[in-house]
Design an enzyme around this catalytic site. Structure first.
Site, mmCIF file in Angstrom:
data_model
loop_
_atom_site.group_PDB
_atom_site.id
_atom_site.type_symbol
_atom_site.label_atom_id
_atom_site.label_comp_id
_atom_site.label_asym_id
_atom_site.label_seq_id
_atom_site.Cartn_x
_atom_site.Cartn_y
_atom_site.Cartn_z
ATOM 1 C CG ASN A 162 -24.256 30.573 14.402
ATOM 2 O OD1 ASN A 162 -23.327 30.812 13.606
ATOM 3 N ND2 ASN A 162 -24.264 31.191 15.537
ATOM 4 C CG HIS A 197 -9.690 20.930 11.883
ATOM 5 N ND1 HIS A 197 -9.425 21.745 13.007
ATOM 6 C CD2 HIS A 197 -10.326 21.784 11.091
ATOM 7 C CE1 HIS A 197 -10.127 22.672 13.439
ATOM 8 N NE2 HIS A 197 -10.641 22.884 12.106
#
Length: 680
Positions: A43, A432
């Site tokens: 991350n 998306h």
């Protein structure tokens, strides 16, 4: 006094603190804790590659619109300090918690000083046979400039004594670790009595510096790793063919602007300074770590250990609703809508739907959006087969799905080879939305069937991301899905839609309108109610609408996994808003919007977070759950357990800090309860 909004980047770092807390949680299986540590590392890599890289653009001499360079610098410094704190905590967990726990469990990562004579000999042999032939050490001088260092690669900087073979005083060398070699290597069991022993590739290389540079002595050295800007910048209006332009850009991604330098905490100051000067970084951009700089690669250790007793217990998701007959898929959908809740319920029905559509002679057309599907995808293979069988196959494939670009380009080429129509969405916008639409000839007419989801068409991630999917033969919903596909393939204007909210046109407007409706209900003396669940909430226009609703008395619960800029529980602003984050075994990924609507609830599922990029720079779809029984399920499974969670929940305060709920005798985990309910 509190500011109106919480800083987005600081909020994202706090999310990673919550993930790191799972690595510290001794009630979790040991190898899962190591995985969480690696997830934090991954991350943070992406945080620097994307978020910090974007912030760096505002630190250039040309001031960013609306914000001075001084303001950007002050903000960056605040974010960097918090990032340093997080990284320091991450390595403290690694050294004081994870490593001791592994050693207690009979697993040892052996440093050079810890290895026996026999182990030293084995490592030396391994180096000679597998590593040395692949190394190209570079001694820096005018004829040997600093080598290209690719993004996130493992490297060493070495200071040498004396002069080189030509009598020159060049004393700095760079050694790049081969990327194809495993970063974690297991020693033979006969050399490790009573435990399993492993060495890191970095340790193997470091142990053999004397043989690499002999007869010169090594004076000082350090591992180092550079993180670079990894966004791909394309002039969308100048690119004649997006796929060809993007493939060309992929070759340069690994060498974007440096945004972070990681070195060993023992790295001498003069070597840090040399690296910082070369990569044009400041002291605040340097992260000195007490452990391997490539901590993400430790995930390989979990794979090598392969011990299910140190992982989460396996579970079997509910089986497919359909029989093996292709026609059964469509017969079942004609009976009514189906709701799927992954990973607690299997993703197989989605695969069955697309596979049946590919093989059923009555199906004449398949249209599908693809964002992240994976390099090995049964769904994409089914689309290839459908095109080979002469069906009309149209795929809206998002080439700019960050870090999946190459995979998607390869699928685009395979689909085009068999005659499928492949388009790349709308210029300037990412697609998306998660939609699949099938047209089937039934008698003298065509009938449409659709799947709409909150998550990617990826059977692998569907096993550990929580998502909802709706399968329907509702003519009105399918017709609107067809309008969306026509919009994506031909860029025609969307007609006014009754059911679907589509970004960048109506989604933000309809969300704000629904919030304002609850505000008016509350002002009229009714009970305004909003519950929403998503990955992130950063759009200020929606935050402002929620603040206004709170001031009117609307009761609002938000379940936001990651970044949240809304500041809850501030008197006169957000005292009726509660925000919680759920971080547990599965990655919370579903987006749910619930509006009370004066006793006639409106439940929407979506692929969109409430972020500017989702609402205005992407094609997204939010879709209603029209069947009352299924809408009840969404609330009963996707909302209520999470509001009652006391095990995996974190509560956000007005001060922007997260804390765990008060301990209870019987803590509840929404994910655990859903596993028991849906996948016993």
């Amino acid at each position: 006094m509190h500011t109106t909004y919480i800083d987005r980047e600081l909020s994202q770092l706090k999310f990673n603190h919550r993930v790191l807390a799972l690595a510290m949680d001794e009630s979790r299986p040991l190898h899962e804790r190591l995985r969480y540590l690696c997830i934090v590392g991954n991350n943070m890599d992406e945080f620097f590659e994307v978020r910090i890289a974007e912030l760096f653009t505002t630190l250039r001499p040309l001031e960013a619109p609306g914000r001075s360079r001084a303001d950007s610098q002050a903000r960056y410094e605040k974010i960097a300090v918090e990032a340093h704190n997080l990284v320091n905590e991450q390595y403290a967990v690694y050294n004081s918690s994870i490593i001791p726990a592994l050693e207690k469990d009979g697993v040892r990562l052996l440093h050079h000083k810890d290895r026996t004579h026999a182990q030293h000999a084995w490592v030396a042999d391994y180096f000679e046979a597998n590593v040395r032939p692949l190394l190209t050490p570079i001694g820096l001088d005018p004829a040997h400039p600093f080598p290209q260092v690719s993004n996130k690669s493992l490297n060493f900087i070495v200071e040498l004594s004396g002069t080189n073979a030509f009598g020159q005083s060049s004393n700095i060398a760079i050694v790049k670790a081969p990327r194809l070699l495993p970063r974690v290597i297991e020693l033979p069991q006969k050399l490790c009595r009573g435990y399993r022993g492993f060495v890191l590739l970095s340790s193997v290389i470091r142990a053999n510096f004397s043989t690499i540079f002999a007869p010169r002595a090594v004076v000082a050295y350090s591992q180092f790793r550079v993180t670079r800007d990894s966004d791909l910048w394309l002039d969308m209006h100048d690119a004649r063919n997006l796929r060809h332009a993007l493939r060309g850009k992929l070759t340069t991604r690994s060498f974007g602007r440096a945004v972070r330098l990681e070195v060993a905490h023992t790295c001498p100051q003069h070597l840090r300074a040399l690296l910082a000067e070369h990569f044009e970084l400041q002291p605040l951009d340097i992260y000195a770590v007490d452990g391997p700089v490539n901590v993400v690669r430790l995930d390989a250790l979990v794979t090598l250990l392969n011990d299910p007793t140190r992982r989460y217990p396996t579970f079997k998701a509910s089986e497919s609703f359909f029989s093996e007959s292709d026609s059964d898929v469509f017969a079942r959908l004609r009976e009514g809508d189906l709701l799927l809740h992954h990973p607690f319920e299997s993703f197989d029905p989605v695969v069955d739907f697309v596979s049946a559509s590919a093989s059923d002679p009555a199906v004449v057309s398949i249209k599908m959006t693809v964002y992240r599907t994976g390099s090995e995808s049964s769904l994409m293979q089914a689309l290839v087969k459908a095109a080979q069988r002469g069906k009309e196959v149209a795929v809206v494939l998002e080439l700019k799905a960050r870090f999946d670009e190459e995979t998607n380009i390869n699928w685009a080429e395979q689909l085009e080879k068999v005659g499928a129509q492949v388009v790349y969405g709308v210029v300037g916008l990412k697609t998306h939305a998660k939609l699949a639409l099938v047209q089937r000839r039934e008698g003298t007419r065509l009938r449409a069937y659709a799947h709409l989801g909150t998550g990617n068409y990826n059977p692998t991630t569907a096993r550990f991301y929580t998502d909802f999917g709706l399968m329907t033969a509702n003519p009105a919903v399918c017709r609107e899905a067809e309008h969306v596909f026509n919009h994506l393939t031909s860029s025609t204007r969307l007609p006014k839609l009754t059911h679907l909210w589509v970004a960048p046109f109506s989604l933000a407007r309809n969300v704000i309108k629904a919030i304002e409706n609850e505000t008016e209900i509350a002002r009229a003396g009714g009970r305004g109610r909003i519950v929403a669940k998503m990955n992130a909430l950063v759009d200020e226009s929606i935050v402002n609408a929620l603040y206004e609703a709170s001031r009117a008395g609307v009761k609002i619960d938000l379940i936001i996994r990651g970044a949240c800029v809304l500041r809850p529980e501030v008197k006169g602003q957000s005292e009726n808003i509660r925000v919680r984050s759920i971080v547990g075994r599965f990655l919370e990924h579903s987006r749910i919007y619930c509006f009370g609507n004066a006793g006639d609830p409106r439940i929407y599922l979506s692929s969109a977070d409430w972020m500017g990029r989702n609402l205005f720079r992407r094609v997204e779809v939010a879709f209603p759950v029209l069947d009352p029984a299924l809408a009840y399920r969404v609330v009963a499974e996707g909302i209520e357990p999470y509001l009652q969670d006391t095990a995996d929940a974190w509560l956000l305060s007005a001060s922007s800090e997260y804390s765990k709920p008060k301990k209870s005798k019987n803590p509840r985990s929404a994910q655990h309860d859903l596993l028991s309910l849906l996948a016993p």
